[in-house]
Scaffold this motif. Structure first.
Motif, PDB file in Angstrom:
ATOM      1  N   MET A 126       0.750  -1.170  -0.087  1.00  0.00           N
ATOM      2  CA  MET A 126      -0.098   0.031   0.124  1.00  0.00           C
ATOM      3  C   MET A 126       1.102   1.417  -0.070  1.00  0.00           C
ATOM      4  SD  MET A 126      -3.444  -0.731   2.299  1.00  0.00           S
ATOM      5  CE  MET A 126      -4.201   0.572   1.719  1.00  0.00           C
ATOM      6  N   PRO A 127       1.747   1.347   0.755  1.00  0.00           N
ATOM      7  CA  PRO A 127       2.852   2.604   0.468  1.00  0.00           C
ATOM      8  C   PRO A 127       3.180   3.007  -0.888  1.00  0.00           C
ATOM      9  CG  PRO A 127       3.366   1.325   2.637  1.00  0.00           C
ATOM     10  CD  PRO A 127       2.338   0.462   1.599  1.00  0.00           C
ATOM     11  N   PHE A 128       3.581   1.899  -1.476  1.00  0.00           N
ATOM     12  CA  PHE A 128       3.803   2.195  -3.230  1.00  0.00           C
ATOM     13  C   PHE A 128       2.655   2.585  -3.783  1.00  0.00           C
ATOM     14  CE2 PHE A 128       6.889  -0.752  -1.029  1.00  0.00           C
ATOM     15  CZ  PHE A 128       7.949  -0.275  -1.286  1.00  0.00           C
ATOM     16  N   LEU A 129       1.631   2.059  -3.705  1.00  0.00           N
ATOM     17  CA  LEU A 129       0.558   2.523  -4.469  1.00  0.00           C
ATOM     18  C   LEU A 129      -0.597   3.470  -4.185  1.00  0.00           C
ATOM     19  CD1 LEU A 129      -0.681  -1.378  -5.143  1.00  0.00           C
ATOM     20  CD2 LEU A 129       1.010   0.099  -6.497  1.00  0.00           C
ATOM     21  N   GLY A 130      -0.435   3.965  -2.886  1.00  0.00           N
ATOM     22  CA  GLY A 130      -1.246   5.053  -2.249  1.00  0.00           C
ATOM     23  C   GLY A 130      -1.023   6.349  -2.973  1.00  0.00           C
ATOM     24  N   GLY A 131      -2.092   7.241  -2.739  1.00  0.00           N
ATOM     25  CA  GLY A 131      -1.829   8.539  -3.421  1.00  0.00           C
ATOM     26  C   GLY A 131      -1.487   9.556  -2.282  1.00  0.00           C
ATOM     27  N   GLY A 132      -1.697  10.995  -2.631  1.00  0.00           N
ATOM     28  CA  GLY A 132      -1.574  11.898  -1.548  1.00  0.00           C
ATOM     29  C   GLY A 132       0.027  12.466  -1.446  1.00  0.00           C
ATOM     30  N   GLU A 133       0.182  12.997  -0.323  1.00  0.00           N
ATOM     31  CA  GLU A 133       1.676  13.563  -0.137  1.00  0.00           C
ATOM     32  C   GLU A 133       2.621  12.242   0.042  1.00  0.00           C
ATOM     33  OE1 GLU A 133       1.918  16.129   3.110  1.00  0.00           O
ATOM     34  OE2 GLU A 133       0.623  17.391   2.395  1.00  0.00           O
ATOM     35  N   ARG A 134       3.897  12.313  -0.551  1.00  0.00           N
ATOM     36  CA  ARG A 134       4.792  11.429  -0.559  1.00  0.00           C
ATOM     37  C   ARG A 134       6.058  11.808   0.344  1.00  0.00           C
ATOM     38  NH1 ARG A 134       2.786   7.884  -4.186  1.00  0.00           N
ATOM     39  NH2 ARG A 134       4.731   6.479  -3.929  1.00  0.00           N
ATOM     40  N   PHE A 135       6.848  10.768   0.630  1.00  0.00           N
ATOM     41  CA  PHE A 135       8.054  11.071   1.445  1.00  0.00           C
ATOM     42  C   PHE A 135       8.995   9.977   1.024  1.00  0.00           C
ATOM     43  CE2 PHE A 135       5.734   7.984   3.847  1.00  0.00           C
ATOM     44  CZ  PHE A 135       6.583   6.985   4.227  1.00  0.00           C
ATOM     45  N   ARG A 136      10.412  10.277   1.174  1.00  0.00           N
ATOM     46  CA  ARG A 136      11.515   9.476   0.936  1.00  0.00           C
ATOM     47  C   ARG A 136      11.847   8.639   1.930  1.00  0.00           C
ATOM     48  NH1 ARG A 136      12.255   9.128  -4.408  1.00  0.00           N
ATOM     49  NH2 ARG A 136      14.245   8.545  -3.859  1.00  0.00           N
ATOM     50  N   PHE A 137      11.806   7.371   1.722  1.00  0.00           N
ATOM     51  CA  PHE A 137      12.380   6.384   2.945  1.00  0.00           C
ATOM     52  C   PHE A 137      13.394   5.256   2.261  1.00  0.00           C
ATOM     53  CE2 PHE A 137      11.966   2.613   5.360  1.00  0.00           C
ATOM     54  CZ  PHE A 137      12.403   2.819   6.505  1.00  0.00           C
ATOM     55  N   LEU A 138      14.764   5.163   2.695  1.00  0.00           N
ATOM     56  CA  LEU A 138      15.734   4.335   2.013  1.00  0.00           C
ATOM     57  C   LEU A 138      15.511   4.625   0.564  1.00  0.00           C
ATOM     58  CD1 LEU A 138      14.922   1.164   4.047  1.00  0.00           C
ATOM     59  CD2 LEU A 138      16.626   2.862   4.649  1.00  0.00           C
ATOM     60  N   MET A 142      13.316   5.384  -1.628  1.00  0.00           N
ATOM     61  CA  MET A 142      12.061   5.121  -2.059  1.00  0.00           C
ATOM     62  C   MET A 142      11.020   6.105  -1.814  1.00  0.00           C
ATOM     63  SD  MET A 142      11.709   0.872  -1.438  1.00  0.00           S
ATOM     64  CE  MET A 142      11.874   1.191   0.327  1.00  0.00           C
ATOM     65  N   SER A 143      10.231   6.415  -2.875  1.00  0.00           N
ATOM     66  CA  SER A 143       9.158   7.442  -2.795  1.00  0.00           C
ATOM     67  C   SER A 143       7.793   6.528  -2.208  1.00  0.00           C
ATOM     68  CB  SER A 143       9.022   7.969  -4.033  1.00  0.00           C
ATOM     69  OG  SER A 143       7.983   8.939  -3.942  1.00  0.00           O
ATOM     70  N   LEU A 144       7.608   7.006  -1.175  1.00  0.00           N
ATOM     71  CA  LEU A 144       6.160   6.362  -0.639  1.00  0.00           C
ATOM     72  C   LEU A 144       5.105   7.527  -0.208  1.00  0.00           C
ATOM     73  CD1 LEU A 144       8.112   4.159   2.074  1.00  0.00           C
ATOM     74  CD2 LEU A 144       7.796   3.480  -0.301  1.00  0.00           C
ATOM     75  N   SER A 145       4.140   6.763  -0.356  1.00  0.00           N
ATOM     76  CA  SER A 145       2.707   7.668   0.044  1.00  0.00           C
ATOM     77  C   SER A 145       2.520   7.550   1.719  1.00  0.00           C
ATOM     78  CB  SER A 145       1.398   6.843  -0.709  1.00  0.00           C
ATOM     79  OG  SER A 145       0.301   7.527  -0.167  1.00  0.00           O
ATOM     80  N   GLU A 146       2.358   8.889   1.889  1.00  0.00           N
ATOM     81  CA  GLU A 146       2.067   8.945   3.525  1.00  0.00           C
ATOM     82  C   GLU A 146       0.648   8.298   3.956  1.00  0.00           C
ATOM     83  OE1 GLU A 146       1.474  12.443   6.695  1.00  0.00           O
ATOM     84  OE2 GLU A 146       2.175  12.934   5.066  1.00  0.00           O
ATOM     85  N   GLN A 147      -0.324   8.622   3.050  1.00  0.00           N
ATOM     86  CA  GLN A 147      -1.711   7.943   3.226  1.00  0.00           C
ATOM     87  C   GLN A 147      -1.546   6.362   3.023  1.00  0.00           C
ATOM     88  OE1 GLN A 147      -4.212   9.352   4.601  1.00  0.00           O
ATOM     89  NE2 GLN A 147      -3.347  11.277   4.768  1.00  0.00           N
ATOM     90  N   GLY A 148      -0.731   5.909   2.021  1.00  0.00           N
ATOM     91  CA  GLY A 148      -0.668   4.508   1.893  1.00  0.00           C
ATOM     92  C   GLY A 148       0.213   3.722   3.198  1.00  0.00           C
ATOM     93  N   ALA A 149       1.032   4.478   3.542  1.00  0.00           N
ATOM     94  CA  ALA A 149       1.812   4.040   4.575  1.00  0.00           C
ATOM     95  C   ALA A 149       0.917   3.848   5.783  1.00  0.00           C
ATOM     96  CB  ALA A 149       3.070   4.802   4.878  1.00  0.00           C
ATOM     97  N   LEU A 150       0.280   4.953   6.378  1.00  0.00           N
ATOM     98  CA  LEU A 150      -0.706   4.907   7.357  1.00  0.00           C
ATOM     99  C   LEU A 150      -1.563   3.736   7.296  1.00  0.00           C
ATOM    100  CD1 LEU A 150      -1.273   8.653   8.304  1.00  0.00           C
ATOM    101  CD2 LEU A 150       0.111   6.885   9.520  1.00  0.00           C
ATOM    102  N   ALA A 151      -2.465   3.712   6.071  1.00  0.00           N
ATOM    103  CA  ALA A 151      -3.333   2.644   5.679  1.00  0.00           C
ATOM    104  C   ALA A 151      -2.832   1.256   5.804  1.00  0.00           C
ATOM    105  CB  ALA A 151      -3.899   2.726   4.305  1.00  0.00           C
TER     106      ALA A 151
END
Length: 246
Positions: free
Chosen positions: A78-90, A92-101
């Motif tokens: 889900m962090p890779f496929l989610g939308g909204g604001e994104r952040f960098r981790f290791l 990789m560009s991840l979705s903040e909303q996807g990471a929380l979900a």
């Protein structure tokens, strides 16, 4: 085998108390805001305390929690496929909303599975059925569950005998071209099980079957409810603090 025999206070609690406590504990976990990370750690500590009181090893629960792997895969994607604001981790560009979900699914799903496994590890299948009956679950549900548990081993033994008979006649289930014989064997097992079920039902009716299983459970007193609900009260306290601090 999910049940782990024991003589602890948790094992001795009436099944209806443990069922209600497990349900309320899952409700507390589900109602917890996903951003209150500390609360899920507190729930895990409470579960560990119950395991210690019931003398259930962590490995016993962990090995059986593998059933949750598909949900873990979904949560990690889900962090890779989610939308909204994104952040960098290791890198990789991840979705903040996807990471929380994903965290929400992972944390609440894992705790729900662990609560269910804890209930199964300290309560036999028969006690679970009797506990549901004590909680006035639909009679049809408890009857079906009771008969399923009682005759599941009979059907499994019949399947083993049929498999032995096929192998003795040259059947080898390792080869793909034997799938037809395997399918016919499954069909024959279904027919035999259906016929056996009819005979069992006729025998039960002839002996005065009324459509309800006899109640052989243990009555839960105030002390049992107080002891069983103690972890739930602590979980509700954690939930209240998590909601207030959100």
């Amino acid at each position: 085998m999910l049940y782990r025999p024991g003589s602890s206070a948790v094992h001795r609690l009436p099944a209806q108390v443990k069922i209600v406590c497990a349900l309320l504990a899952v409700v507390c976990v589900v109602a917890t805001p996903r951003t209150q990370f500390w609360a899920f750690g507190a729930y895990l500590v409470l579960l560990a305390a119950v395991w210690a009181a019931a003398a259930v090893p962590v490995g016993h629960v962990a090995r059986r929690a593998v059933i949750e792997v598909p949900f873990v895969v979904v949560a990690l994607v889900m962090p890779f496929l989610g939308g909204g604001e994104r952040f960098r981790f290791l890198g990789m560009s991840l979705s903040e909303q996807g990471a929380l979900a994903g965290w929400n699914i992972l944390a609440k799903g894992t705790l729900g599975v662990l609560v269910s496994l804890t209930l199964a590890a300290t309560t036999t299948p028969r006690e679970l059925v009797v506990g549901l009956q004590r909680l006035h679950a639909p009679a049809v549900l408890t009857t079906i569950a009771t008969l399923m548990l009682r005759y599941l081993e009979v059907i499994a033994a019949e399947a083993r005998r049929m498999r032995t008979a096929r192998i003795s006649r040259g059947h080898d289930p390792r080869f793909l071209w034997q799938v037809g014989a395997t399918a016919r064997g499954i069909g024959a097992l279904f027919v035999r099980s259906y016929e056996r079920g009819e005979r069992v039902h006729l025998a039960m009716v002839s002996r005065g079957w009324t459509g309800r299983m006899p109640d052989g459970g243990t009555t839960a007193g105030a002390g049992a409810w107080l002891a069983g609900l103690t972890p739930v009260v602590l979980a509700a306290t954690v939930l209240a603090a998590a909601v207030l601090l959100r």
